[in-house]
Design a protein around this motif. Structure first.
Motif, short mmCIF file in Angstrom:
data_model
loop_
_atom_site.label_atom_id
_atom_site.label_comp_id
_atom_site.label_asym_id
_atom_site.label_seq_id
_atom_site.Cartn_x
_atom_site.Cartn_y
_atom_site.Cartn_z
N PHE A 173 10.68 0.59 7.83
CA PHE A 173 11.74 1.40 8.34
C PHE A 173 11.65 2.92 8.25
N ASN A 174 10.48 2.92 8.81
CA ASN A 174 9.55 4.62 8.05
C ASN A 174 9.42 5.04 7.08
N VAL A 175 9.13 4.06 6.52
CA VAL A 175 8.97 4.90 5.02
C VAL A 175 7.85 5.85 4.96
N GLY A 176 7.07 5.28 5.78
CA GLY A 176 5.35 6.22 6.04
C GLY A 176 5.47 7.18 6.41
N TYR A 177 6.84 7.79 6.73
CA TYR A 177 7.11 9.13 7.10
C TYR A 177 7.51 10.14 5.78
N HIS A 178 6.95 9.51 4.57
CA HIS A 178 7.13 9.93 3.43
C HIS A 178 7.39 11.72 3.10
N MET A 179 5.90 12.19 3.59
CA MET A 179 6.07 13.68 3.41
C MET A 179 7.89 14.45 3.85
N GLU A 180 8.26 13.86 5.61
CA GLU A 180 9.43 14.47 5.97
C GLU A 180 10.32 13.73 5.12
N GLY A 195 0.63 -1.01 -0.29
CA GLY A 195 -0.25 0.04 0.20
C GLY A 195 0.47 1.51 0.40
N HIS A 196 2.13 0.95 0.49
CA HIS A 196 3.34 2.11 0.30
C HIS A 196 3.27 2.82 -0.68
N PHE A 197 2.67 1.96 -2.13
CA PHE A 197 3.40 2.81 -3.29
C PHE A 197 2.79 3.53 -3.69
N ILE A 198 1.36 2.89 -3.54
CA ILE A 198 0.17 4.54 -3.91
C ILE A 198 0.03 5.41 -2.64
N ALA A 199 0.56 4.96 -1.34
CA ALA A 199 0.21 6.00 -0.61
C ALA A 199 1.12 7.15 -0.87
N GLU A 200 2.11 7.12 -1.36
CA GLU A 200 3.48 7.43 -0.74
C GLU A 200 3.16 9.04 -1.82
N HIS A 201 2.63 9.02 -3.42
CA HIS A 201 2.61 10.05 -4.02
C HIS A 201 1.15 10.30 -5.54
N TYR A 202 0.11 9.02 -4.47
CA TYR A 202 -1.07 9.23 -5.70
C TYR A 202 -1.45 9.92 -5.41
N MET A 203 -2.53 11.05 -6.06
CA MET A 203 -2.81 12.27 -5.54
C MET A 203 -4.42 11.69 -5.07
N PHE A 204 -4.80 11.33 -3.55
CA PHE A 204 -5.67 11.64 -2.79
C PHE A 204 -7.44 12.48 -3.58
N LEU A 205 -6.22 13.77 -3.20
CA LEU A 205 -6.87 15.19 -2.73
C LEU A 205 -5.46 16.15 -3.77
N LYS A 206 -6.42 17.15 -4.42
CA LYS A 206 -6.23 18.17 -5.75
C LYS A 206 -5.34 18.58 -5.23
N GLY A 207 -4.03 18.63 -5.92
CA GLY A 207 -3.34 20.09 -5.10
C GLY A 207 -2.07 19.14 -3.88
N TYR A 208 -2.22 18.13 -3.36
CA TYR A 208 -0.84 17.58 -2.55
C TYR A 208 -0.23 16.68 -3.26
N GLU A 209 0.79 16.00 -3.68
CA GLU A 209 1.60 15.14 -4.72
C GLU A 209 2.35 14.34 -3.73
N THR A 210 2.38 14.16 -2.30
CA THR A 210 3.11 13.07 -1.14
C THR A 210 2.37 13.43 -0.19
N TYR A 211 2.15 12.31 0.58
CA TYR A 211 1.46 11.72 1.62
C TYR A 211 1.97 11.04 2.88
N SER A 212 2.10 10.80 3.72
CA SER A 212 2.89 10.80 5.36
C SER A 212 1.61 10.01 5.78
N TYR A 213 2.30 8.32 6.50
CA TYR A 213 1.33 7.28 6.88
C TYR A 213 1.99 7.59 8.54
N TYR A 214 1.45 7.45 8.91
CA TYR A 214 2.09 7.22 10.46
C TYR A 214 1.39 5.92 11.30
N GLY A 215 1.24 4.70 10.72
CA GLY A 215 0.70 3.51 11.39
C GLY A 215 1.76 2.44 11.54
N PRO A 216 1.05 1.80 11.78
CA PRO A 216 2.41 0.41 12.48
C PRO A 216 3.36 -0.28 11.75
#
Length: 323
Positions: A254-261, A227-248
């Motif tokens: 290796f904290n790849v979910g902290y993708h904006m950071e 799911g991280h492949f899709i979560a990182e840069h697919y535009m779920f909301l217009k105007g946002y091209e990078t997203y983070s995920y802070y779950g378990p």
């Protein structure tokens, strides 16, 4: 559930990628973040433990029936292998031994590659630099699907097939979109990988080799971690091209979910990205983020507003016009 994705093209923008400016603003306000830009001395031990765990698993699965080979490849070995690809992602930024030991990082990535079964690390490094430097860049950022992918994989069943084919598409897309000459390190990566594969085959037979390769392919395809492949840069909301995920699932990726950071500070190891979020909380707490990679996959499949075309693209000029 819609029948077809309504997007017929990428989201073309005429602005620079946002992370460079964000980095400047955050460092100006929180210069102490610079102290996090150093290698992670624990990474090499964690990765080594994962590699040797998989070698032990090769011995343990050598006499299993084929159905159990594929079960454990999907449920266990593939999870470790996917995690190792994300370790390689971290290592590609020289965080295992530091920028002054670039060759050590390259060779350690080759070592981390061994349980994956197929050579990967050197080619990933070559293209991942462009993903950061030219995020969303037409032709330059091969993380973005091709026009064919966006056009063809446009219904829920086809999107499921697209997710299953992710490993193949990630491997072949660079060769079609932005082919680069084969490097010496890629040759070394392939030689070392295939020699180790042959040694495993000689010692324990075909099943352990299939266990490794199948695990890599299955768990980089239709799998919760993917799911991280899709979560990182697919535009779920217009105007946002990078997203983070802070779950378990960050605990095993290796904290790849902290993708904006990560895109704001690619030289900071994944283990320290939560500190970036903590220090500069106002930059991250109030922007769109994902709460579940499984939910990301579900929404990607069923929502007719989301598909392979749901990516931001931009044009980068690489050479100065002298005319």
């Amino acid at each position: 559930m819609g029948n077809r994705v309504i997007r017929e093209d990428f989201e073309w923008v005429y602005t620079d990628q946002p992370h460079s400016q964000r980095r400047k603003e955050i460092l100006a306000k929180y210069p102490e973040i610079k102290s996090l830009m150093r290698h992670d001395p624990q990474l090499k031990w964690i990765v080594s433990g994962m590699v040797f765990t998989q070698l032990l698993a090769c011995y343990l699965v050598k006499d299993l029936s084929w159905k159990w080979i594929f079960f454990w490849a999907y449920a266990f070995g593939g999870c470790i292998n996917h995690s190792l690809t994300l370790a390689i992602h971290d290592i590609s930024h020289n965080v295992a031994f530091g920028n002054k030991q670039a060759k050590w990082n390259r060779w350690f990535a080759v070592f981390a590659n061994l349980p994956i079964g197929l050579p990967y690390s050197a080619s990933f490094k070559k293209y991942h630099i462009d993903h950061h430097r030219y995020l969303g860049g037409d032709i330059l950022d091969v993380d973005i699907p091709t026009d064919f992918e966006g056009w063809f994989f446009c219904t829920p069943p086809r999107k499921v097939v697209w997710l299953i084919l992710q490993p193949l598409l990630y491997a072949l897309r660079p060769l079609y979109v932005n082919p680069k000459p084969i490097t010496r390190m890629e040759v070394y990566n392939a030689l070392v990988q295939f020699i180790v594969d042959l040694v495993i085959y000689y010692l324990w037979g075909l099943k352990p080799v299939i266990y490794l390769v199948a695990g890599s392919i299955l768990c980089m395809g239709f799998h919760p971690i993917s799911g991280h492949f899709i979560a990182e840069h697919y535009m779920f909301l217009k105007g946002y091209e990078t997203y983070s995920y802070y779950g378990p699932l960050n605990w095993i990726t290796f904290n790849v979910g902290y993708h904006m950071e990560h895109h704001d500070f690619p030289s900071i190891p994944g283990s320290r990205l939560p500190l970036v979020k903590k220090i500069a909380a106002e930059y991250y707490d109030n922007i769109p983020q994902h709460t579940s990679w499984v939910r990301v996959l579900w929404d990607f499949i069923v929502e007719d507003t989301i598909g392979p075309y749901s990516r931001v693209k931009r044009i980068f000029k690489l050479t100065d016009d002298k005319d």
